[in-house]
Motif scaffolding. Structure first.
Motif, PDB file in Angstrom:
ATOM      1  N   ALA A   1       1.033  -1.105  -0.076  1.00 30.16           N
ATOM      2  CA  ALA A   1       0.255   0.064   0.043  1.00 30.16           C
ATOM      3  C   ALA A   1       0.933   0.991  -0.308  1.00 30.16           C
ATOM      4  N   PRO A   2       0.042   2.484  -0.585  1.00 33.23           N
ATOM      5  CA  PRO A   2       1.178   3.569  -0.604  1.00 33.23           C
ATOM      6  C   PRO A   2       1.131   4.529   0.716  1.00 33.23           C
ATOM      7  N   ASP A   3       1.956   4.774   1.093  1.00 28.92           N
ATOM      8  CA  ASP A   3       2.536   5.465   2.137  1.00 28.92           C
ATOM      9  C   ASP A   3       0.796   6.565   2.464  1.00 28.92           C
ATOM     10  N   MET A   4       0.736   6.145   3.500  1.00 27.43           N
ATOM     11  CA  MET A   4      -0.159   7.161   3.393  1.00 27.43           C
ATOM     12  C   MET A   4      -0.715   8.641   4.426  1.00 27.43           C
ATOM     13  N   ARG A   5       0.220   8.989   4.762  1.00 29.32           N
ATOM     14  CA  ARG A   5       1.126  10.373   5.441  1.00 29.32           C
ATOM     15  C   ARG A   5       0.940  10.724   4.643  1.00 29.32           C
ATOM     16  N   GLU A   6       1.042  12.088   5.266  1.00 33.27           N
ATOM     17  CA  GLU A   6       1.203  13.464   4.267  1.00 33.27           C
ATOM     18  C   GLU A   6       1.293  14.902   4.547  1.00 33.27           C
ATOM     19  N   THR A   7       1.598  15.777   4.674  1.00 34.07           N
ATOM     20  CA  THR A   7       1.510  17.403   5.543  1.00 34.07           C
ATOM     21  C   THR A   7       0.057  17.109   5.654  1.00 34.07           C
ATOM     22  N   GLY A   8       0.569  16.792   7.246  1.00 30.61           N
ATOM     23  CA  GLY A   8      -1.006  17.502   7.259  1.00 30.61           C
ATOM     24  C   GLY A   8      -1.769  16.262   8.013  1.00 30.61           C
ATOM     25  N   GLY A   9      -1.114  15.152   7.884  1.00 27.33           N
ATOM     26  CA  GLY A   9      -2.150  13.726   7.790  1.00 27.33           C
ATOM     27  C   GLY A   9      -3.505  13.773   7.066  1.00 27.33           C
ATOM     28  N   THR A  10      -3.114  14.201   6.521  1.00 24.58           N
ATOM     29  CA  THR A  10      -4.127  14.088   5.125  1.00 24.58           C
ATOM     30  C   THR A  10      -3.869  12.624   3.863  1.00 24.58           C
ATOM     31  N   VAL A  11      -5.287  11.940   3.782  1.00 27.08           N
ATOM     32  CA  VAL A  11      -4.894  11.178   3.141  1.00 27.08           C
ATOM     33  C   VAL A  11      -4.962  11.188   1.579  1.00 27.08           C
ATOM     34  N   ALA A  12      -3.829  10.588   0.563  1.00 20.10           N
ATOM     35  CA  ALA A  12      -3.770  11.030  -0.823  1.00 20.10           C
ATOM     36  C   ALA A  12      -4.651   9.952  -0.776  1.00 20.10           C
ATOM     37  N   VAL A  13      -6.133  10.014  -1.254  1.00 17.18           N
ATOM     38  CA  VAL A  13      -7.319   9.390  -1.736  1.00 17.18           C
ATOM     39  C   VAL A  13      -7.344   9.678  -3.401  1.00 17.18           C
ATOM     40  N   GLU A  14      -5.618  10.022  -4.624  1.00 21.05           N
ATOM     41  CA  GLU A  14      -6.079   9.931  -5.024  1.00 21.05           C
ATOM     42  C   GLU A  14      -4.866   8.055  -5.010  1.00 21.05           C
ATOM     43  N   ALA A  15      -3.883   7.952  -4.489  1.00 22.54           N
ATOM     44  CA  ALA A  15      -3.410   6.978  -4.707  1.00 22.54           C
ATOM     45  C   ALA A  15      -3.974   5.762  -4.614  1.00 22.54           C
ATOM     46  N   VAL A  16      -4.614   6.211  -3.687  1.00 26.46           N
ATOM     47  CA  VAL A  16      -5.740   5.444  -2.892  1.00 26.46           C
ATOM     48  C   VAL A  16      -6.487   4.562  -3.783  1.00 26.46           C
ATOM     49  N   ARG A  17      -7.423   6.174  -5.126  1.00 30.74           N
ATOM     50  CA  ARG A  17      -8.064   5.157  -5.786  1.00 30.74           C
ATOM     51  C   ARG A  17      -7.244   4.781  -6.909  1.00 30.74           C
ATOM     52  N   ALA A  18      -6.517   4.915  -7.442  1.00 31.19           N
ATOM     53  CA  ALA A  18      -5.305   4.241  -8.536  1.00 31.19           C
ATOM     54  C   ALA A  18      -4.886   2.821  -8.126  1.00 31.19           C
ATOM     55  N   GLU A  19      -5.386   2.694  -6.223  1.00 30.69           N
ATOM     56  CA  GLU A  19      -4.479   0.758  -5.891  1.00 30.69           C
ATOM     57  C   GLU A  19      -6.406   0.245  -6.309  1.00 30.69           C
ATOM     58  N   ILE A  20      -7.126   0.933  -5.811  1.00 33.53           N
ATOM     59  CA  ILE A  20      -8.398   0.103  -5.434  1.00 33.53           C
ATOM     60  C   ILE A  20      -8.796  -0.131  -6.936  1.00 33.53           C
ATOM     61  N   GLU A  21      -7.785   0.948  -8.176  1.00 29.36           N
ATOM     62  CA  GLU A  21      -8.973   1.084  -9.371  1.00 29.36           C
ATOM     63  C   GLU A  21      -7.826  -0.701  -9.539  1.00 29.36           C
ATOM     64  N   ARG A  22      -6.655  -0.893  -9.296  1.00 29.78           N
ATOM     65  CA  ARG A  22      -5.582  -1.727  -9.774  1.00 29.78           C
ATOM     66  C   ARG A  22      -6.436  -2.793  -9.266  1.00 29.78           C
ATOM     67  N   VAL A  23      -7.037  -3.068  -8.332  1.00 30.58           N
ATOM     68  CA  VAL A  23      -7.330  -4.468  -7.929  1.00 30.58           C
ATOM     69  C   VAL A  23      -8.296  -4.448  -8.275  1.00 30.58           C
ATOM     70  N   THR A  24      -8.986  -3.428  -8.772  1.00 35.87           N
ATOM     71  CA  THR A  24     -10.570  -3.912  -9.090  1.00 35.87           C
ATOM     72  C   THR A  24     -10.158  -4.024 -11.027  1.00 35.87           C
ATOM     73  N   ARG A  25      -9.486  -3.725 -11.405  1.00 31.68           N
ATOM     74  CA  ARG A  25      -9.177  -3.994 -12.730  1.00 31.68           C
ATOM     75  C   ARG A  25      -8.918  -5.859 -13.307  1.00 31.68           C
TER      76      ARG A  25
END
Length: 170
Positions: free
Chosen positions: A41-65
């Motif tokens: 899984a991608p590292d979920m930590r970014e400045t301010g603790g915000t989750v990188a939704v785009e990275a999560v979506r990209a991985e979920i899309e890969r699993v979906t494919r």
């Protein structure tokens, strides 16, 4: 024949007729490149603790494919560990819940290759190690029977990446 809102028990009748063995969707998973998620899984930590939704979506899309590809190949049981958490729960419309890898594999036993399997994620929200995705699906069996509907998935982040933890569809 095309149904946009299947009648109660339609899934079981279609699967019995050779469409696919009980419960073809997941996803909800949520599926045409045959590559599984790699590299964790991608590292979920970014400045301010915000989750990188785009990275999560990209991985979920890969699993979906990956899931789509397994349905088209007629071998969804082989992809269960790549797509679902070990304690995943599938909630097929009008049928009992299916819990865990072994039960999901049994439910998918005897699946026949589909001509089409497409899961489109419309919305996704991420909250820590959980993500919530909803969207639409369209599947077409070897006899050209089509099913369309909507799904809701809860994804969970594991050491190996994002996997479907709960899924229900109509």
């Amino acid at each position: 024949m095309r149904r946009t809102r299947p009648a109660r028990g339609t899934f079981r009748r279609i699967f019995t007729a050779g469409f696919a063995a009980r419960g073809l969707v997941l996803a909800a998973g949520g599926l045409v490149a045959a590559t599984a998620c790699r590299g964790g899984a991608p590292d979920m930590r970014e400045t301010g603790g915000t989750v990188a939704v785009e990275a999560v979506r990209a991985e979920i899309e890969r699993v979906t494919r990956r899931w789509e590809a397994s349905l088209i190949a007629g071998a969804p049981g082989e992809a269960v560990a790549d797509v679902f958490t070990p304690d995943a729960v599938r909630l097929p419309s009008g049928e009992p819940a299916v819990r865990g890898h072994e039960a999901i594999e049994r439910a998918l036993a005897g699946s026949v290759p589909l001509r089409e399997a497409r899961f489109t994620i419309e919305d996704i929200e991420v909250d820590g190690n959980l993500a919530f995705a909803n969207g639409t699906y369209r599947v077409r069996g070897p006899d050209d029977v089509e099913l369309e509907g909507k799904f809701l998935e809860v994804w969970k982040r594991l050491e190996t990446g994002w996997r479907i933890h709960r899924v229900m569809w109509d």
